[in-house]
Design an enzyme around this catalytic site. Structure first.
Site, short mmCIF file in Angstrom:
data_model
loop_
_atom_site.label_atom_id
_atom_site.label_comp_id
_atom_site.label_asym_id
_atom_site.label_seq_id
_atom_site.Cartn_x
_atom_site.Cartn_y
_atom_site.Cartn_z
CG ASN A 213 9.74 11.08 -0.08
OD1 ASN A 213 10.95 11.15 -0.25
ND2 ASN A 213 8.87 11.65 -0.90
CG ASP A 309 1.65 8.29 -12.17
OD1 ASP A 309 2.87 8.54 -12.29
OD2 ASP A 309 1.20 7.14 -12.10
#
Ligand code: FMN
Length: 402
Positions: A213, A309
């Site tokens: 990213n 997560d």
């Protein structure tokens, strides 16, 4: 605090707020600084040179070509270049634009280009001017180059309108200057163990390709540096981040989301506060595929599996540690989604930034954030440097540490 007497150039430009620069000059002098005032020709319409000269104890430099060969050889802009700081307050849209473009058609702008010291700009203007894309771009370019922005405040403007554009209060500008000169930052995190994650993870597709990213790690590095400056014992877990950090920060470099998780889990037990700025890939390629090299003529379907997560797992097992998350949201009701995530992931604080905006966030030096707290109002930080955002976040952290 009485200072060691830095040489500060106070640039004053043609804004109605120039009258406030008299108060700033007084505060800087009272703090022990040697202040030299440089005014643009337009500033002279709003504030008198005599007052500035009397308060600073130096003649005011205003005219680039108006010099007396005996008193000054005409190189005022070079004479000023040994200064410790240049602060332009108020900074007009015009001056900001010229600084961004490198135009030097008055003494202040010429001195700016000749100086190597830190530069602080304190814009003041009508709110429509402040929101104009040209001004936003110019401010962004300057911040990108390391100029420190003391953002304008919201309130009643001289033109009778209401909005963001008021010059920051002179006392706020003074505090920022003293911060920069290392004079005022309170060591309010002395001994607190702060764990910060930064950067963006890389998930291998094969031996040479990866999914990643746009996070540069600058926000996390800013949090680490700010916490370090405030006396914290800082560990920075940096994912693919090329930015340097101060030697006093304990740095652990990682690549993938799994490595980031392992490093954070290891360090989490020994921390008091976790600030999770890293952009973690939500998906990774299943292990069997992430080896070898995909041939260019090969048709390939990637099987993506969900990554853990991390912040949610740590937030749910925090045992009194403070966990601060970051939510980069795109589009409408980003704040609502960020607030829901804060609840679902059991976080003590969430920092929201709007990634649909091109001028802030990823790969830029500036950010505009909203700090969300479970039991408090949203706290908006208008566009400023990432270091300043980091201090705002840490202010909220310190106020909640027991
Ligand atoms: C009454 C009055 C108030 C002004 N206030 C501002 C202001 O607050 N901010 C701004 O950017 N420009 C303001 N301007 C416009 C600037 O003075 C003008 O753009 C000028 O060229 C700025 O020159 P300088 O940047 O060299 O000082 C004002 C103009 C007038 C007439």
């Amino acid at each position: 605090m009485e200072s060691s007497g830095n040489k500060i150039v106070l640039g004053v430009t043609g804004s109605i707020a120039a009258t406030k620069s008299v108060e700033l000059l007084r505060l800087l002098r009272r703090a022990g600084h040697d202040v030299h005032v440089v005014m643009t020709p337009a500033a002279g319409h709003f504030v008198g040179e005599a007052a500035m000269a009397a308060l600073s104890g130096h003649p005011v430099a205003a005219e680039q070509f108006d010099f007396d060969a005996d008193a000054s050889p005409g190189f005022t802009h070079i004479d000023l270049s040994d200064s410790d700081l240049l602060v332009i307050a108020p900074a007009t849209a015009n001056t900001i634009g010229k600084m961004a473009a490198g135009i030097a058609d008055n003494l202040l702008l010429t001195a700016y280009l000749a100086m190597e010291c830190p530069v602080v700009i304190c814009p003041a203007m009508n709110q429509r001017m402040w929101n104009h894309p040209a001004v936003s771009d110019n401010v962004g370019r300057l911040v990108e180059r390391g100029t420190i922005l003391v953002p304008p405040e919201r309130g009643g403007l001289a033109c009778g309108e209401e909005g963001i554009g008021r010059l920051a209060e002179p006392r706020v500008i003074l505090e920022r200057i003293q911060d920069l000169l290392g004079e005022s930052r309170e060591r309010d995190l002395e001994g607190v163990r702060v764990l910060v994650s930064a950067g963006g993870t890389r998930e291998p597709i094969d031996a040479v390709r990866f999914i990643t990213n746009r996070s540069s790690g600058r926000m996390g590095v800013s949090v680490a540096e700010a916490a370090h400056a405030r006396g914290a014992l800082v560990t920075l877990v940096a994912a693919n981040c090329s930015l340097p950090v101060s030697p006093g920060v304990n740095r652990v470099d990682v690549t993938t989301a799994d490595e980031l998780r392992q490093a954070l889990e290891t360090a989490f037990d020994d921390c008091d506060v976790l600030v999770m700025t890293a952009a973690v890939s939500d998906y990774k390629v299943s292990v069997e595929e992430a080896t070898g090299k995909i041939r260019s003529n090969e048709r390939k379907y990637l099987h993506l599996v969900q990554s853990a997560d991390i912040v949610s797992a740590l937030g749910s097992n925090s045992n009194g540690r403070m966990v601060v998350g970051f939510a980069a949201e795109y589009g409408e009701d980003g704040i609502g989604r960020a607030r829901r995530k804060m609840r679902e992931k059991n976080l003590d604080m969430m920092v929201f930034n709007d990634i649909s905006r091109k001028d802030i966030g990823f790969e830029t030096g500036s950010n505009e954030i909203t700090i969300l707290l479970p039991d408090d109002d949203d706290y908006f930080v208008s566009r400023t440097s990432k270091l300043e955002c980091a201090h705002e976040i840490l202010d909220k952290v310190t106020s909640r540490l027991t």
